[in-house]
Write a protein that holds these residues in place. Structure first.
Motif, short mmCIF file in Angstrom:
data_model
loop_
_atom_site.label_atom_id
_atom_site.label_comp_id
_atom_site.label_asym_id
_atom_site.label_seq_id
_atom_site.Cartn_x
_atom_site.Cartn_y
_atom_site.Cartn_z
N PRO A 221 34.94 -40.96 49.74
CA PRO A 221 34.48 -39.99 50.73
C PRO A 221 35.49 -39.87 51.87
N ASN A 222 35.46 -38.70 52.52
CA ASN A 222 36.31 -38.43 53.68
C ASN A 222 37.79 -38.54 53.37
N SER A 223 38.17 -38.29 52.15
CA SER A 223 39.60 -38.28 51.82
C SER A 223 39.92 -37.00 51.09
N HIS A 224 41.03 -36.42 51.42
CA HIS A 224 41.52 -35.21 50.77
C HIS A 224 40.50 -34.07 50.85
N GLY A 225 39.80 -33.98 51.96
CA GLY A 225 38.89 -32.87 52.16
C GLY A 225 37.57 -32.99 51.43
N LEU A 226 37.24 -34.16 50.91
CA LEU A 226 35.98 -34.32 50.18
C LEU A 226 34.81 -34.47 51.15
N ALA A 227 33.62 -34.24 50.65
CA ALA A 227 32.43 -34.35 51.48
C ALA A 227 32.19 -35.81 51.86
N THR A 228 31.38 -36.01 52.89
CA THR A 228 31.09 -37.37 53.35
C THR A 228 30.37 -38.17 52.27
N ARG A 229 29.43 -37.53 51.57
CA ARG A 229 28.71 -38.21 50.51
C ARG A 229 29.23 -37.75 49.15
N PRO A 230 29.91 -38.62 48.44
CA PRO A 230 30.42 -38.21 47.13
C PRO A 230 29.30 -38.10 46.11
N GLY A 231 29.60 -37.48 44.98
CA GLY A 231 28.62 -37.35 43.91
C GLY A 231 28.38 -38.68 43.22
N PRO A 232 27.55 -38.67 42.16
CA PRO A 232 27.22 -39.91 41.47
C PRO A 232 28.41 -40.53 40.73
N GLY A 233 29.44 -39.74 40.52
CA GLY A 233 30.61 -40.26 39.83
C GLY A 233 30.48 -40.21 38.32
N LEU A 234 31.37 -40.93 37.67
CA LEU A 234 31.45 -40.90 36.21
C LEU A 234 31.38 -42.33 35.69
N VAL A 235 30.53 -42.55 34.69
CA VAL A 235 30.40 -43.88 34.08
C VAL A 235 31.37 -43.98 32.91
N LEU A 236 32.22 -45.00 32.94
CA LEU A 236 33.17 -45.25 31.87
C LEU A 236 32.71 -46.44 31.04
N ARG A 237 32.91 -46.34 29.73
CA ARG A 237 32.56 -47.40 28.79
C ARG A 237 33.83 -47.99 28.18
N PRO A 238 33.68 -49.05 27.38
CA PRO A 238 34.87 -49.68 26.82
C PRO A 238 35.79 -48.70 26.10
N ASN A 239 37.09 -48.90 26.29
CA ASN A 239 38.15 -48.10 25.68
C ASN A 239 38.18 -46.67 26.22
N GLN A 240 37.59 -46.45 27.40
CA GLN A 240 37.69 -45.16 28.07
C GLN A 240 38.49 -45.32 29.36
N GLN A 241 39.05 -44.21 29.80
CA GLN A 241 39.76 -44.18 31.07
C GLN A 241 39.51 -42.85 31.75
N VAL A 242 39.82 -42.79 33.02
CA VAL A 242 39.73 -41.55 33.77
C VAL A 242 40.93 -41.47 34.69
N VAL A 243 41.50 -40.29 34.81
CA VAL A 243 42.59 -40.03 35.75
C VAL A 243 42.08 -39.02 36.75
N TYR A 244 42.19 -39.37 38.03
CA TYR A 244 41.68 -38.51 39.09
C TYR A 244 42.83 -37.93 39.89
N SER A 245 42.83 -36.62 40.04
CA SER A 245 43.82 -35.93 40.86
C SER A 245 43.09 -35.29 42.04
N PRO A 246 43.43 -35.67 43.28
CA PRO A 246 42.77 -35.06 44.45
C PRO A 246 42.92 -33.54 44.50
N GLN A 247 44.02 -33.03 43.95
CA GLN A 247 44.21 -31.58 43.95
C GLN A 247 43.20 -30.88 43.06
#
Length: 343
Positions: A221-247
């Motif tokens: 939250p409060n980074s790169h113009g995001l809202a104060t309260r972020p969403g629930p996010g993403l649940v990752l399981r074994p052998n998964q990955q996520v790449v996040y780009s602020p843009q």
């Protein structure tokens, strides 16, 4: 089995230039059909043996098991590959990248740990991985040119650390006290698992890769113009990955580049349905594999996978045997085949 692949495998098999899994496949075809034991010595004898075995192959419709034979009968064994099933298709080669190592190295003496106000800051300016043990029993492999800020003692309702760079975490299981890893772009929340977080200052993207367990990833939250309260996010399981780009402000799960074997079970198949092979790989790696069950309904295969082979090596061998193909789609694998027939 496609004749082009059969010819290539036959040549490598006769010159002892194939993998253990490919050699097992050739030998298994021979053993299943209890063929005669020719031992050709000259090229002429080899050609005659090959022609005779092809005639015998055409007369046989049902295999029956037999004891293992010695390598001197490889011409008959290799010829039996012609009984393979499947039609055309090309094998897609996935990209290869590694998850962080699971074995800690010895911490180099130049790693710096600074204490202030009940907190520790470990900086690793070296080219080696630095192992750390936290107060709760969790362990961290701090990668080169990375920094971890953590309390000397976890006393609150949550266990919180701050990372700059990359580290592999093995978190001690404690459901009542969630473990949080904060970076400048994302936060990762776990209860008990092992995973890698990569978020170097100055780099546009951040990544999380899960080895075991589950983690929840969401933008800070409060980074790169995001809202104060972020969403629930993403649940990752074994052998998964996520790449996040602020843009892009997008979290999308995908397979890690080298999935880890999660369950140890037999990976040898003797005239078993291809759907069973795919289901076993899916269970062993926790990776969803999608395929057309109706198309594969008549497909069977004899294969032996070597434990050291990666998931993609195993899929490559299966595809070469069937003349099939596969591709990665986010966190799943899509397996494609045109069906099977005896050639």
């Amino acid at each position: 089995m496609k004749h082009a692949y059969f010819a290539s495998l036959l040549k490598r098999y006769l010159h002892d230039d194939c993998t253990q899994g490919e050699a097992w496949t050739v030998d298994q075809w021979y053993e299943a059909r209890d063929m005669p034991r020719p031992a050709p010595a000259t090229p002429a004898e080899q050609a005659a043996t090959k022609a005779r075995v092809w005639q015998q192959i055409q007369a046989r419709t049902r295999p029956r098991p037999a004891a293992w034979r010695t390598p001197q009968f490889r011409w008959a064994a290799a010829a039996l590959l012609a009984l393979g099933l499947g039609l055309g298709g090309r094998v897609l080669s996935p990209r290869r990248l590694a998850l962080a190592p699971a074995v800690a190295t010895i911490a180099p003496p130049t790693v710096r740990i600074r204490a202030a106000g009940g907190w520790l800051t470990c900086t690793n300016p070296t080219a080696q991985t630095a192992p750390l043990t936290l107060n709760d029993g969790s362990t961290v492999l701090l990668q080169p040119h990375s920094r971890l800020h953590y309390p000397q003692r976890f006393d609150g309702a949550e266990r919180v650390v701050t990372l700059q760079g990359e580290a592999f975490f093995q978190v001690f299981h404690n459901p009542s006290r969630p473990f949080r890893v904060l970076t400048d772009k994302i936060e990762t929340v776990v209860l008990g698992t092992s995973f890698t977080v990569r978020a170097f200052p100055g780099q546009p993207d951040a990544a999380v890769m899960v080895r075991t367990g589950r983690v929840r990833v969401r933008p800070r939250p409060n980074s790169h113009g995001l809202a104060t309260r972020p969403g629930p996010g993403l649940v990752l399981r074994p052998n998964q990955q996520v790449v996040y780009s602020p843009q892009l402000r997008e979290l999308r799960p995908e397979l890690i580049d080298e999935p880890t074997l999660l369950q140890t079970q037999p990976l040898t198949f003797d005239e078993r349905p291809v759907a069973e092979v795919l289901a076993t790989l899916q269970t062993s790696y926790g990776v969803p594999i999608r395929y057309d069950g109706a198309t594969l309904a008549t497909c069977t295969v004899s294969l032996g996978f070597v434990p050291a082979q990666s998931l993609f090596d195993k899929l490559d061998l299966l595809c070469q045997t069937l003349g099939a193909s596969y591709e990665r789609a986010d966190e799943t694998i899509i397996f494609r085949s045109r069906g099977c027939q005896t050639e």
